[in-house]
Each structure stands twice: as structure tokens, then as C-alpha cells.
Design an enzyme around this catalytic site. Structure first.
Site, mmCIF file in Angstrom:
data_model
loop_
_atom_site.group_PDB
_atom_site.id
_atom_site.type_symbol
_atom_site.label_atom_id
_atom_site.label_comp_id
_atom_site.label_asym_id
_atom_site.label_seq_id
_atom_site.Cartn_x
_atom_site.Cartn_y
_atom_site.Cartn_z
ATOM 1 N N ASP A 256 0.858 -1.195 0.000
ATOM 2 C CA ASP A 256 0.000 0.000 0.000
ATOM 3 C C ASP A 256 0.892 1.243 0.000
ATOM 4 O O ASP A 256 0.726 2.154 0.816
ATOM 5 C CB ASP A 256 -0.926 -0.005 1.215
ATOM 6 C CG ASP A 256 -2.057 1.013 1.101
ATOM 7 O OD1 ASP A 256 -2.456 1.341 -0.041
ATOM 8 O OD2 ASP A 256 -2.540 1.493 2.145
ATOM 9 N N ASN B 283 1.934 7.055 2.999
ATOM 10 C CA ASN B 283 2.672 6.073 3.780
ATOM 11 C C ASN B 283 4.179 6.263 3.657
ATOM 12 O O ASN B 283 4.954 5.343 3.945
ATOM 13 C CB ASN B 283 2.280 4.648 3.374
ATOM 14 C CG ASN B 283 0.967 4.220 4.003
ATOM 15 O OD1 ASN B 283 0.565 4.750 5.035
ATOM 16 N ND2 ASN B 283 0.295 3.261 3.389
ATOM 17 N N ASP C 192 3.835 2.303 7.878
ATOM 18 C CA ASP C 192 2.598 1.524 7.805
ATOM 19 C C ASP C 192 2.655 0.367 6.805
ATOM 20 O O ASP C 192 2.132 0.460 5.694
ATOM 21 C CB ASP C 192 1.418 2.444 7.466
ATOM 22 C CG ASP C 192 0.088 1.741 7.696
ATOM 23 O OD1 ASP C 192 0.095 0.586 8.157
ATOM 24 O OD2 ASP C 192 -0.964 2.349 7.393
#
Length: 327
Positions: free
Chosen positions: A207, A212, A224
Site C-alpha cells: 500500500d 505512507n 505503515d
């Protein structure tokens, strides 16, 4: 998985400020009662003020989403990346543990990092992002991560689209056209996957969008890893392509930075269309799945209206229209 969960109204109804601070103090940090919720909807994340040191970031995992061994696999990966000198936000270790439990919640603690989100389309930042992704992939080349195995893009598209068709918010008047569009996307995806003939599945962030990442004093750090799993290298790269008119220049910077650490198989670029389709459908299914969480109706107030679904369908058709233009 923690089997003592008994959350009354929704997964985080019992996660009150006192519970958050008690959880942090249970690991030996004395809170100064400064508690700030951060932007996170899948999990709940707080900046917690601590006496005599910089604040901590406390992450409370959504009950029932991951089993504890899957969360621990994420933590172990981060610690190994940090040990290899890769710039990642790794969890704090207390008494040889990184995954803690309090009042029915699994949680972790991380030191707060101060910096900015990289600028979309900034070629210098894109080169640094490529370097960071390359460093992550080089350090994890031999990993298999059995706790989070590879799930094919086609299966994820099929599962998410079927979930959406059954959702009470989905307008029945759009069902026929939606099914037709999904069938076209699945066919295009299958043909693309077969043509690319890729089987180089490896550990990925999963992701890796701008939010992030954090840029602090010239250093890019990855945050993350909640969605880390086995997948294709290109999945960590394509989300940084922010402008269709500039994507070749942006892609060039990302790959050049990436190849400072390891080779990139450009055949994977053909998979970008598949990944875009997958993310668009899975993201909408995620909203539907989490709708009972009070945070989601506030974040997506138009989700129950027909206009939202018409736009979703238009987005999918636009993906089809643009298919195959990544080279």
C-alpha cells in the site's frame, strides 16, 4: 487471533482515551495526557504524548482483520529491514516483544517521525521513492512471508466485485452494466497477466502511496506496512504515478532510483492496468465492508447515493479505455 473481543457497537467502541493511555503506560511509558487521533480508518492510530521523550505513535489493529501471527510477521519484516539499514518506521521492542495486548486490542508502538509527505509529481522525490522501494525489495529478496501469501489480482477483483453486487447500497439499476464492465475488466486482466507471463512474486509493502511515506531532512522513510504481503514489485511503484501526461518521466525517475539497489523487470509494467482495476474495485468493496464502523459514513457521505456508484462505474470504464498505454 485474540478470542476475548467483546466490542459492543463497533470494533472501536471500547477504545476510549483512558484505554489508549493505559495501554501505552503498560509498556513502561508515562503519558502526559496529550492524545491526538491520526488519520487512519482501517486501524486506529494515536499520537500519545510521553513525559521526558518525543511522542509515541500507538496503533490499535482492527479486531478480527489479521491474526496475531500475521501482525507479528509484519513487525518481524520491519525489524529485519531496519537491521539491514533500510529507512522504515519499525515498532518499538519492549521485553523482546513488539505486539502487545490490552483490553481486547492488539497494538504496537512506534517512535514519532517528523517530516512531510513527498510532493506528488516531484521528480527528485520520485527518484528517492524509487531508491527506498528498491532498498526494501533488495533486503527482502529471499523472503516468502507464508503468513501473508500471494492472492492473484484476478481473484481479488472477482471477490470484491461480487461483494459489491450484494451490497445494499448498490443501485439495482446499474447492475447489468456493472456486471458487463467487470467481465470486460476480468477478460482484459486475464489476457494481460497471461501475456506478461510473470511469476516473480516477492515481498512488497502493498500500500505504498504517498501518505505512507515521510520525508525528513532529505531522508525518505516508509511507514505503515499493514498491507505487506507477497506480490509484484511494480505494485509498490505504480501508485506514485500522479499525472497521465507526465507518467513516462515519472516512471523513469522511479525505476532509475529503484535500480540503484536492484533490477526492475520492465515486463511488469503491463500489470499496471490490472493493478489499477483491482485497487479501484477493492477500495470500494472495503468501504462497503466497513460501513457499520461510524467513521466510514462520515468519511464517505455520498456512498449510499446513486451518483457515487455512477462515478465508480465511469472510473472502471475509463480504466478500460486507457488500457495498455503504460509503455
Amino acid at each position: 487471533m485474540n478470542t476475548t473481543l467483546n466490542h459492543s457497537d463497533h470494533p472501536y467502541s471500547d477504545l476510549l482515551p483512558d484505554i489508549v493511555m493505559d495501554a501505552v503506560e503498560a509498556q513502561g511509558f508515562y503519558c502526559d495526557h496529550r492524545l491526538y487521533p491520526l488519520n487512519s480508518y482501517e486501524n486506529r492510530v494515536y499520537q500519545v504524548g510521553v513525559e521526558d521523550r518525543t511522542p509515541l505513535i500507538a496503533k490499535f489493529y482492527r479486531p478480527g482483520r489479521w491474526q496475531q501471527d500475521q501482525i507479528q510477521a509484519e513487525h518481524d519484516a520491519l525489524l529485519q529491514l531496519k537491521e539491514a539499514g533500510v529507512s522504515v518506521a519499525a515498532p518499538i521492542v519492549v521485553n523482546d516483544q513488539t505486539l502487545f495486548h490490552h483490553n481486547g486490542f492488539d497494538y504496537s508502538l512506534t517512535n514519532k517521525l517528523i517530516g512531510d509527505v513527498p510532493e506528488a509529481g516531484n521528480l527528485d522525490h520520485l527518484y528517492q521513492i524509487g531508491e527506498l522501494i528498491g532498498a526494501i525489495h533488495k533486503a527482502s529478496t529471499s523472503w516468502s512471508l507464508p503468513e501473508r501469501p500471494y492472492a492473484s489480482n484476478l481473484s481479488r477483483i472477482e471477490r470484491a466485485s461480487q461483494q459489491l453486487l450484494k451490497d445494499s447500497c448498490f443501485p439495482t439499476s446499474l447492475q447489468t452494466e456493472y456486471v458487463k464492465t467487470i467481465e470486460q475488466l476480468l477478460l482484459a486482466s486475464k489476457q494481460t497477466v497471461e501475456r506478461s507471463n510473470q511469476n516473480n512474486v516477492r515481498f512488497i509493502h502493498g500500500d505504498c502511496h504517498r501518505s505512507n511515506l515521510i520525508l525528513s531532512e532529505g531522508l525518505m522513510t516508509a511507514l505503515d506496512f499493514d498491507d505487506c504481503r507477497m506480490g509484484y514489485a511494480v505494485q509498490d511503484i505504480w501508485m506514485h504515478l500522479s499525472d497521465a501526461n507526465e507518467r513516462q518521466a515519472q516512471l523513469s525517475e522511479l525505476i532509475e532510483g529503484y535500480e540503484s539497489f536492484c533490477a526492475f523487470d520492465t515486463r511488469e509494467l503491463d500489470l499496471i492496468d490490472v493493478l489499477i482495476a483491482e485497487r479501484t474495485i477493492v477500495y470500494t468493496a472495503w468501504i462497503a465492508e466497513r460501513w457499520s464502523d461510524p467513521a466510514f459514513p462520515k468519511l464517505f457521505p455520498h456512498f449510499t447515493g446513486k451518483a457515487y456508484w455512477e462515478q465508480h462505474l465511469a472510473d472502471l470504464n475509463r480504466i478500460l479505455d486507457d488500457w495498455g498505454n503504460w509503455r
